[in-house]
Enzyme design. Structure first.
Site, PDB file in Angstrom:
ATOM      1  N   ASP A  85      -5.441  -5.373   6.257  1.00 21.01           N
ATOM      2  CA  ASP A  85      -6.648  -4.876   5.589  1.00 21.01           C
ATOM      3  C   ASP A  85      -7.626  -6.022   5.360  1.00 21.01           C
ATOM      4  OD1 ASP A  85      -8.359  -3.167   4.344  1.00 21.01           O
ATOM      5  OD2 ASP A  85      -7.264  -3.069   2.456  1.00 21.01           O
ATOM      6  N   ASP A 101      -2.276 -17.402   5.859  1.00 20.70           N
ATOM      7  CA  ASP A 101      -3.331 -18.268   5.316  1.00 20.70           C
ATOM      8  C   ASP A 101      -3.905 -19.169   6.409  1.00 20.70           C
ATOM      9  OD1 ASP A 101      -0.731 -19.157   5.191  1.00 20.70           O
ATOM     10  OD2 ASP A 101      -0.954 -20.329   3.364  1.00 20.70           O
ATOM     11  N   TYR A 128       0.818  -1.219   0.000  1.00 22.18           N
ATOM     12  CA  TYR A 128       0.000   0.000   0.000  1.00 22.18           C
ATOM     13  C   TYR A 128       0.851   1.269   0.000  1.00 22.18           C
ATOM     14  CZ  TYR A 128      -4.298  -2.605   0.935  1.00 22.18           C
ATOM     15  OH  TYR A 128      -5.376  -3.443   0.853  1.00 22.18           O
TER      16      TYR A 128
END
Ligand code: NAD
Length: 362
Positions: free
Chosen positions: A249, A225, A124
């Site tokens: 996020d 994950d 980001y």
């Protein structure tokens, strides 16, 4: 003396939910002098800029802001007003509590975790190279010349910078948050098994910082994950999570889903001596002006703001008033209902009014 707080109503449903939150904060009795400034599409119309300098100046001056969501124009040059505010003010920690309140539609009960997301770097950071441009071709050639990597010439490239400094800073923030809020465990989430030099660095920094807190706050690590599955299967095993930007996020929306959805998920962006409080949700443009959406996320964000201002009793009273209204199950917006067309659903301001009534009764 009244606190000076910048108020950014934002776009879409922003003005409705910030109005509801403002009224609730005022009903706690904490004196606030609001400095209302425009950012987003209203600012664009009025000044030709999505993020006028006056907005940043106001937050820099007041040190605290309550902000509604702001639309990100898709495919246009400006990346995101929200990201720009966080970067310009160096609000490096994004704090997103996820708590179940009795009465909320959720498959889970008694979840109470806090996700802390690094806000300043990772994918980001905005270092992107568009497919087809000369500089992208140059970058591809340079990368290929440095190693054995082959990159297709028709690729776009995003760079993922993760620094030791920012990783240590966010993990330290997470541990300090845990101590301050009487939490027992910090879990660092990463993908260091694959991204050894970025997530690996984040993990190494996390392990080093954790040593400083040994015996006071427990430390665990989890691969992102696996963490996604664990959160769905055993959310009660977690307390404070600390993550790099992108995973933070994604998992904060997952956590919002665990506790009943975006309508009730609050958040804060915090830097050194400065903070902007906002809901996790966006501007939900299709609901703009309908007095329909849930104000809870924004109201709980304003409770986080009161806590940050050290108005702890008022913050708790506001959270308890929200909790009571939700558990009574009467003055609730459509998204709390089994059917979104339930005629018993109330509007945004009516739900806020019910919360204010509880605050006034105490
Ligand atoms: P969104 O969160 O605005 O809305 C997605 C859906 O979630 C809505 O259609 C609605 O069904 C539900 N929802 C959201 N808030 C709700 C509420 N308070 N009560 C009840 N239901 C609610 O996400 P989006 O549609 O992906 O984004 C819309 C715009 O908002 C985009 O321009 C996006 O970039 C922007 N955005 C801004 C922020 C921010 O300002 N921090 C955050 C996320 C998205």
């Amino acid at each position: 003396m009244a606190y000076k707080v910048t108020l950014i109503p934002g776009d879409g449903i922003g003005p409705e939910v910030t109005l509801a939150a403002r009224k609730c904060v005022e009903a706690t009795g904490v004196a606030i002098e609001w400095d209302e400034v425009l950012a987003g599409s209203d600012a664009l119309k009025a000044t030709g800029e999505l993020l006028p300098k006056s907005v940043l100046d106001s937050v820099k001056k007041n040190k605290v802001a309550l902000k509604g969501p702001i639309i990100t124009p898709i495919g246009e040059g400006f990346r995101s007003v929200n990201v720009a505010i966080r970067q310009a003010l160096n609000l490096y920690a994004c704090v997103r509590p996820a708590k179940t309140y009795p009465g909320v539609k959720s498959n889970y009960r008694d979840i109470d975790l806090v996700l802390i997301r690094e806000n300043s770097e990772d994918l980001y950071a905005g270092i992107e190279f568009q497919e087809g441009l000369k500089e992208t071709q140059e970058l591809i050639s340079k990368i290929e010349s440095l190693g054995n990597n082959k990159i297709r010439p028709d690729s776009g490239i995003s760079i993922k910078p993760i620094s030791k400094f920012a990783s240590q800073r966010i993990v330290k923030f997470a541990f300090e948050y845990a101590l301050k809020h009487n939490r027992k465990k910090v879990t660092a989430v990463h993908k260091a098994n694959i991204m050894k030099f970025t997530d690996g660095l984040f993990l190494k920094a996390a392990r080093e910082v954790a040593l400083e807190y040994e015996g006071r706050v427990k430390f665990e690590e989890a691969i992102v994950d696996n963490m996604s599955m664990q959160l769905v299967q055993k959310p009660h095993n977690y307390d404070v999570l600390v993550l790099p930007n992108l995973y933070g996020d994604i998992l904060s929306d997952l956590c919002a889903g665990l506790v009943g959805g975006l309508g009730i998920a609050p958040g804060a962006n915090i830097g050194d001596g400065m903070a902007v409080f906002e809901a996790v949700h966006g501007s939900a443009p299709k609901y703009k002006g309908l007095n329909k959406v849930n104000p809870t996320a924004m109201i709980l964000s304003s409770a986080l703001m009161l806590d940050y201002l050290n108005e702890k009793e008022a913050a708790l009273r506001l959270e308890n008033a929200v909790k009571e209204v939700i558990s009574e199950g009467i003055s609730l917006t459509y998204d709390f209902k089994t059917s979104p067309n339930d005629p018993q659903a109330v509007g945004t301001q009516e739900m806020a009014a019910a919360i204010i009534k509880k605050l006034k009764k105490v």
